[in-house]
Design a protein around this motif. Structure first.
Motif, PDB file in Angstrom:
ATOM      1  N   ARG A  33       0.794  -1.239   0.000  1.00  0.00           N
ATOM      2  CA  ARG A  33       0.000   0.000   0.000  1.00  0.00           C
ATOM      3  C   ARG A  33       0.821   1.281   0.000  1.00  0.00           C
ATOM      4  O   ARG A  33       0.392   2.286  -0.556  1.00  0.00           O
ATOM      5  CB  ARG A  33      -0.882   0.031   1.249  1.00  0.00           C
ATOM      6  CG  ARG A  33      -1.994  -0.941   1.245  1.00  0.00           C
ATOM      7  CD  ARG A  33      -2.684  -0.843   2.576  1.00  0.00           C
ATOM      8  NE  ARG A  33      -4.032  -1.349   2.509  1.00  0.00           N
ATOM      9  CZ  ARG A  33      -4.815  -1.466   3.555  1.00  0.00           C
ATOM     10  NH1 ARG A  33      -4.388  -1.088   4.752  1.00  0.00           N
ATOM     11  NH2 ARG A  33      -6.027  -1.945   3.422  1.00  0.00           N
ATOM     12  N   GLU A  34       2.000   1.255   0.645  1.00  0.00           N
ATOM     13  CA  GLU A  34       2.647   2.515   1.005  1.00  0.00           C
ATOM     14  C   GLU A  34       4.028   2.789   0.413  1.00  0.00           C
ATOM     15  O   GLU A  34       4.436   3.949   0.358  1.00  0.00           O
ATOM     16  CB  GLU A  34       2.777   2.591   2.533  1.00  0.00           C
ATOM     17  CG  GLU A  34       1.440   2.528   3.235  1.00  0.00           C
ATOM     18  CD  GLU A  34       1.572   2.339   4.735  1.00  0.00           C
ATOM     19  OE1 GLU A  34       2.695   2.490   5.263  1.00  0.00           O
ATOM     20  OE2 GLU A  34       0.562   2.020   5.369  1.00  0.00           O
ATOM     21  N   VAL A  35       4.747   1.771  -0.002  1.00  0.00           N
ATOM     22  CA  VAL A  35       6.147   1.972  -0.373  1.00  0.00           C
ATOM     23  C   VAL A  35       6.300   2.162  -1.887  1.00  0.00           C
ATOM     24  O   VAL A  35       6.001   1.253  -2.656  1.00  0.00           O
ATOM     25  CB  VAL A  35       7.019   0.789   0.102  1.00  0.00           C
ATOM     26  CG1 VAL A  35       8.464   0.979  -0.331  1.00  0.00           C
ATOM     27  CG2 VAL A  35       6.927   0.642   1.619  1.00  0.00           C
ATOM     28  N   PRO A  36       6.772   3.342  -2.300  1.00  0.00           N
ATOM     29  CA  PRO A  36       7.009   3.560  -3.722  1.00  0.00           C
ATOM     30  C   PRO A  36       8.173   2.694  -4.209  1.00  0.00           C
ATOM     31  O   PRO A  36       9.167   2.523  -3.504  1.00  0.00           O
ATOM     32  CB  PRO A  36       7.368   5.039  -3.825  1.00  0.00           C
ATOM     33  CG  PRO A  36       7.171   5.623  -2.484  1.00  0.00           C
ATOM     34  CD  PRO A  36       7.059   4.517  -1.498  1.00  0.00           C
ATOM     35  N   ILE A  37       8.043   2.155  -5.401  1.00  0.00           N
ATOM     36  CA  ILE A  37       9.091   1.324  -5.992  1.00  0.00           C
ATOM     37  C   ILE A  37       9.800   2.170  -7.051  1.00  0.00           C
ATOM     38  O   ILE A  37       9.262   2.411  -8.132  1.00  0.00           O
ATOM     39  CB  ILE A  37       8.490   0.053  -6.621  1.00  0.00           C
ATOM     40  CG1 ILE A  37       7.675  -0.727  -5.584  1.00  0.00           C
ATOM     41  CG2 ILE A  37       9.594  -0.821  -7.221  1.00  0.00           C
ATOM     42  CD1 ILE A  37       6.836  -1.856  -6.172  1.00  0.00           C
ATOM     43  N   ALA A  38      10.988   2.618  -6.720  1.00  0.00           N
ATOM     44  CA  ALA A  38      11.724   3.522  -7.613  1.00  0.00           C
ATOM     45  C   ALA A  38      11.904   2.912  -8.998  1.00  0.00           C
ATOM     46  O   ALA A  38      11.740   3.598 -10.010  1.00  0.00           O
ATOM     47  CB  ALA A  38      13.076   3.869  -7.000  1.00  0.00           C
ATOM     48  N   LEU A  48       0.458   0.127  -9.083  1.00  0.00           N
ATOM     49  CA  LEU A  48       0.837  -0.640 -10.269  1.00  0.00           C
ATOM     50  C   LEU A  48      -0.176  -1.725 -10.584  1.00  0.00           C
ATOM     51  O   LEU A  48      -0.544  -1.928 -11.746  1.00  0.00           O
ATOM     52  CB  LEU A  48       2.236  -1.235 -10.073  1.00  0.00           C
ATOM     53  CG  LEU A  48       3.363  -0.194 -10.069  1.00  0.00           C
ATOM     54  CD1 LEU A  48       4.597  -0.734  -9.378  1.00  0.00           C
ATOM     55  CD2 LEU A  48       3.671   0.254 -11.480  1.00  0.00           C
ATOM     56  N   VAL A  49      -0.648  -2.419  -9.569  1.00  0.00           N
ATOM     57  CA  VAL A  49      -1.669  -3.456  -9.779  1.00  0.00           C
ATOM     58  C   VAL A  49      -2.942  -2.819 -10.333  1.00  0.00           C
ATOM     59  O   VAL A  49      -3.578  -3.363 -11.240  1.00  0.00           O
ATOM     60  CB  VAL A  49      -1.933  -4.251  -8.480  1.00  0.00           C
ATOM     61  CG1 VAL A  49      -3.145  -5.163  -8.622  1.00  0.00           C
ATOM     62  CG2 VAL A  49      -0.693  -5.073  -8.111  1.00  0.00           C
ATOM     63  N   ALA A  50      -3.292  -1.657  -9.826  1.00  0.00           N
ATOM     64  CA  ALA A  50      -4.489  -0.960 -10.310  1.00  0.00           C
ATOM     65  C   ALA A  50      -4.350  -0.575 -11.785  1.00  0.00           C
ATOM     66  O   ALA A  50      -5.349  -0.455 -12.495  1.00  0.00           O
ATOM     67  CB  ALA A  50      -4.766   0.283  -9.464  1.00  0.00           C
TER      68      ALA A  50
END
Length: 70
Positions: A33-38, A48-50
């Motif tokens: 839910r919370e951690v951006p993936i650089a 991304l899943v959305a």
């Protein structure tokens, strides 16, 4: 790209992959839910899943499991 509700199957597949890395289901859920993936444009796994990009997230997690990245 418009945001849509992620499919349950895609969400569960990503969470299952994350669970192999994170120490608990709750840590996996917080990461999702919370951690951006650089490496994936600074979006969270949830975002991304959305966008229909669950396979990209799973590939990213598999790379971590293989030791290809931290």
């Amino acid at each position: 790209m418009p945001r849509r509700a992620p499919s349950l199957a895609a969400t569960l597949a990503v969470l299952e992959s994350a669970r192999k890395i994170e120490s608990s289901f709750y840590d996996s859920l917080a990461w999702y839910r919370e951690v951006p993936i650089a490496e994936l444009g600074g979006l969270t796994a949830r975002e991304l899943v959305a966008q229909g990009r669950a396979e990209h997230v799973i590939g990213f997690l598999r790379a971590i499991q293989r030791g290809d990245r931290d």
